[in-house]
Design a protein around this motif. Structure first.
Motif, short mmCIF file in Angstrom:
data_model
loop_
_atom_site.label_atom_id
_atom_site.label_comp_id
_atom_site.label_asym_id
_atom_site.label_seq_id
_atom_site.Cartn_x
_atom_site.Cartn_y
_atom_site.Cartn_z
N TRP A 58 33.11 41.77 52.27
CA TRP A 58 33.61 41.71 50.91
C TRP A 58 33.35 43.01 50.15
CZ3 TRP A 58 32.14 37.04 47.23
CH2 TRP A 58 33.12 36.91 46.25
N VAL A 59 32.53 43.88 50.70
CA VAL A 59 32.15 45.09 49.97
C VAL A 59 33.39 45.90 49.59
CG1 VAL A 59 31.80 46.44 52.10
CG2 VAL A 59 30.65 47.12 50.00
N ASN A 60 33.44 46.31 48.32
CA ASN A 60 34.56 47.09 47.75
C ASN A 60 35.89 46.34 47.75
OD1 ASN A 60 32.98 49.38 47.16
ND2 ASN A 60 33.17 50.10 49.27
N LYS A 61 35.87 45.04 48.02
CA LYS A 61 37.10 44.24 47.94
C LYS A 61 37.02 43.22 46.82
CE LYS A 61 38.35 44.61 52.84
NZ LYS A 61 37.17 45.28 53.38
N GLY A 62 35.91 43.21 46.08
CA GLY A 62 35.78 42.33 44.93
C GLY A 62 36.58 42.86 43.75
N VAL A 63 36.43 42.21 42.61
CA VAL A 63 37.20 42.58 41.43
C VAL A 63 36.73 43.93 40.90
CG1 VAL A 63 37.86 41.89 39.10
CG2 VAL A 63 37.54 40.14 40.88
N GLN A 64 37.68 44.82 40.62
CA GLN A 64 37.39 46.15 40.08
C GLN A 64 38.43 46.48 39.01
OE1 GLN A 64 36.45 49.25 43.04
NE2 GLN A 64 36.54 47.68 44.63
N ILE A 65 38.13 47.51 38.22
CA ILE A 65 39.08 48.00 37.22
C ILE A 65 39.31 49.47 37.50
CG2 ILE A 65 39.57 48.30 34.77
CD1 ILE A 65 37.63 46.05 34.18
N ASN A 66 40.56 49.87 37.74
CA ASN A 66 40.84 51.26 38.11
C ASN A 66 41.00 52.13 36.87
OD1 ASN A 66 43.50 50.96 37.17
ND2 ASN A 66 44.30 50.50 39.21
N SER A 67 41.33 53.41 37.08
CA SER A 67 41.37 54.38 35.99
C SER A 67 42.46 54.09 34.96
CB SER A 67 41.55 55.80 36.54
OG SER A 67 42.76 55.89 37.27
N SER A 68 43.46 53.29 35.31
CA SER A 68 44.51 52.93 34.35
C SER A 68 44.22 51.62 33.65
CB SER A 68 45.86 52.85 35.07
OG SER A 68 45.87 51.76 35.99
N TRP B 147 39.62 40.76 44.65
CA TRP B 147 39.64 39.33 44.89
C TRP B 147 38.35 38.67 44.40
CZ3 TRP B 147 44.05 37.73 47.68
CH2 TRP B 147 44.82 38.77 48.22
N ALA B 148 38.50 37.51 43.77
CA ALA B 148 37.37 36.66 43.44
C ALA B 148 37.36 35.47 44.41
CB ALA B 148 37.47 36.17 42.00
N TRP B 149 36.25 34.71 44.43
CA TRP B 149 36.08 33.65 45.45
C TRP B 149 35.48 32.41 44.83
CZ3 TRP B 149 37.41 32.28 50.21
CH2 TRP B 149 36.63 31.35 50.91
N ASN B 150 36.10 31.26 45.15
CA ASN B 150 35.54 29.97 44.74
C ASN B 150 35.46 29.06 45.95
OD1 ASN B 150 36.64 26.96 43.98
ND2 ASN B 150 35.02 27.64 42.59
N ALA B 151 34.24 28.63 46.30
CA ALA B 151 34.04 27.69 47.39
C ALA B 151 32.69 27.01 47.18
CB ALA B 151 34.09 28.39 48.75
N ASN B 152 32.48 25.89 47.86
CA ASN B 152 31.28 25.09 47.66
C ASN B 152 30.68 24.67 48.99
OD1 ASN B 152 31.67 24.69 44.58
ND2 ASN B 152 33.63 24.07 45.47
N SER B 153 29.43 24.29 48.94
CA SER B 153 28.73 23.93 50.17
C SER B 153 29.31 22.69 50.84
CB SER B 153 27.24 23.71 49.87
OG SER B 153 27.08 22.72 48.86
N ASP B 154 30.05 21.87 50.07
CA ASP B 154 30.66 20.67 50.68
C ASP B 154 32.05 20.95 51.23
OD1 ASP B 154 32.14 21.00 48.40
OD2 ASP B 154 31.69 19.04 47.52
N THR C 273 34.64 22.17 49.58
CA THR C 273 35.71 22.17 48.58
C THR C 273 35.79 23.54 47.91
OG1 THR C 273 34.22 21.43 46.84
CG2 THR C 273 35.35 19.73 48.14
N GLY C 274 36.86 23.73 47.16
CA GLY C 274 37.06 25.00 46.45
C GLY C 274 38.48 25.47 46.59
N ILE C 275 38.85 26.44 45.75
CA ILE C 275 40.24 26.92 45.77
C ILE C 275 40.40 28.19 46.59
CG2 ILE C 275 40.69 25.86 43.53
CD1 ILE C 275 40.55 28.69 42.30
N GLY C 276 39.29 28.80 47.02
CA GLY C 276 39.38 29.99 47.86
C GLY C 276 39.56 31.27 47.07
N TRP C 277 40.34 32.20 47.61
CA TRP C 277 40.49 33.53 47.04
C TRP C 277 41.45 33.56 45.85
CZ3 TRP C 277 36.97 36.82 48.51
CH2 TRP C 277 36.41 36.71 49.78
#
Length: 453
Positions: free
Chosen positions: A181-191, A197-204, A206-210
């Motif tokens: 995931w390194v350097n693939k998370g949410v960033q804001i560029n010069s413009s 990508w953000a991530w939602n998941a749970n230990s059971d 469930t979750g919506i994913g990327w």
């Protein structure tokens, strides 16, 4: 939806089970602030998830509902292929919300909205920790903390929360400790555009994913037919400010430099010792400064000055961000000027030199000589072709000296001179003076003499 099939990026990640098993979520919290948008909300645009669809970050976003894509940007009605009613914003429909980045702290606050999942909060803090200023650093943003933007590297760390999902709604915005995931998370560029990508998941399980923040990202499916991204109208902090002596004005001028571009900046204003430079010599009082460099002239020798660079959204600087303060010092020894009659030749091999005392704090003077004999016309314009003069012209405390020119075999030898003041307490050498010359000492007498027959 078929669009999500294009997200090959999701399939390329092998950490689904790893992250899902490692995320521990805490009890649900109700929103603590009223959901509304204001002129201070500086984030807009759309994100995308295959399970909940479009996520709008500001109610002012216009959506083209009549063609089935709630996320399409509409600059004009024609861009949406329909009438004005097909491009109405959520604000117009009575749903008022927005997301904000605090330019001073980097904290995100406010709410995004999904028509399928409801509010997405960027200001909910898990109860086991309160917000920490250190969340602005990557090392501290791998745990549970509110969403925060690090302007020095453009990365967004921490968590958002899908309120209606309760305990399962926590959404991680990035994690540079994970090799996939390194350097693939949410960033804001010069413009100001969000990427990653953000991530939602749970230990059971469930979750919506990327959640994709920009259709232009690799493996996001491209932007044809579904152009979207989240956009920040923010101004980042100018970085790597440096203050050095100005070339040609080391005693009376300093050069200020900083990295460009700076997100959201239309131009820059320079502050010296807490006051904006508005009428000084040089270029630091100009608007807009855009090139990342300016000169501040007319300063006092041997003096330290502190500078800040202010990144402004417009000329009045209604929205701005200041750099850290950086100091620079003018030279203690200024340029020396030769007098009106600075040199005379003495037979057989000497040249007398004199000059005016330097402004500043010189403790002695250094004389440099360039022999242009047999050289191209511009040879002595290059400082590298000067060498230390002889006689008593090195490290003299006087304002005159006699150069010993050895050997001197003919009067065709021509010498140029430059001089610099020196301060052995600082220690530093001032700038070289302009060159003078050429000067010629008497040649040696010939070993033969012409006589009449």
């Amino acid at each position: 939806m078929s669009f999500f099939k294009k997200l090959g990026f999701i399939l390329s990640f092998c950490l689904l089970a790893i992250i899902a098993a490692s995320f521990i979520f805490v009890a649900d919290q109700a929103p603590t602030k009223q959901v509304n948008a204001s002129i201070a909300d500086n984030v807009s645009g759309w994100a995308w998830n295959s399970n909940i669809g479009w996520v709008s970050f500001n109610c002012t976003n216009k959506a083209c509902r009549n063609i089935g894509y709630q996320g399409n940007f509409c600059t004009t009605d024609a861009d949406c292929g329909g009438a004005a009613s097909s491009c109405m914003s959520d604000c117009s429909l009575g749903t008022n919300y927005g997301v904000t980045i605090d330019l001073a702290t980097g904290n995100l606050s406010g709410y995004a909205y999904s028509s399928n999942s409801g509010w997405v909060s960027f200001q909910e803090t898990p109860p086991e920790t309160t917000f920490r200023a250190s969340c602005q650093t990557p090392s501290a943003c791998t745990g549970a903390c509110s969403a925060c933007y690090n302007s020095s590297n453009g990365k967004v760390f921490g968590w958002a929360k899908i309120i209606n999902m309760g305990d399962n709604g926590w959404t991680k915005l990035s994690d540079d400790t994970d090799s996939d995931w390194v350097n693939k998370g949410v960033q804001i560029n010069s413009s100001g555009a969000f990427t990653g990508w953000a991530w939602n998941a749970n230990s059971d399980g469930t979750g919506i994913g990327w959640i994709s923040f920009n259709c232009a990202d690799a493996n996001a499916g491209g932007c044809s037919g579904h152009d979207y991204h989240v956009q920040a109208n923010i101004i980042s902090q100018p970085q790597n400010v440096a203050v050095t002596q100005a070339v040609g004005s080391k005693c009376s001028g300093l050069k200020v430099q900083w990295d460009v571009p700076v997100t959201g900046a239309a131009g820059f204003k320079i502050f010296r010792d807490g006051t904006q430079i508005i009428a000084d010599s040089g270029t630091c009082d100009e608007w807009p400064l855009t090139g990342g460099v300016c000169t501040n002239l007319g300063l006092t020798a041997n003096t330290t000055y502190a500078y800040k660079v202010r990144a402004c959204g417009d000329e009045v600087c209604a929205m701005y961000n200041d750099s850290a303060s950086v100091s620079g010092k003018t030279n203690a020894v200024c340029e020396v000027t030769f007098g009106s009659a600075p040199a005379t030749g003495i037979c057989p091999n000497q040249i007398n030199l004199s000059w005016l005392a330097a402004v500043g704090s010189p403790t002695s003077y250094h004389i440099y000589r360039c022999d242009i004999t047999g050289q191209a016309a511009g040879f002595c314009d290059n400082e590298a072709n000067y060498a230390q003069a002889g006689g008593n012209c090195w490290d003299t405390t006087s304002t005159s000296c006699t150069d010993e020119v050895l050997p001197l075999t003919s009067k065709s030898h021509q010498m140029y001179y430059k001089i610099a003041g020196y301060n052995n307490t600082v220690p530093e050498e001032g700038e070289w003076s302009d060159k003078i010359g050429p000067y010629v000492a008497c040649p040696k007498k010939p070993i033969w003499e012409e006589v009449k027959p």
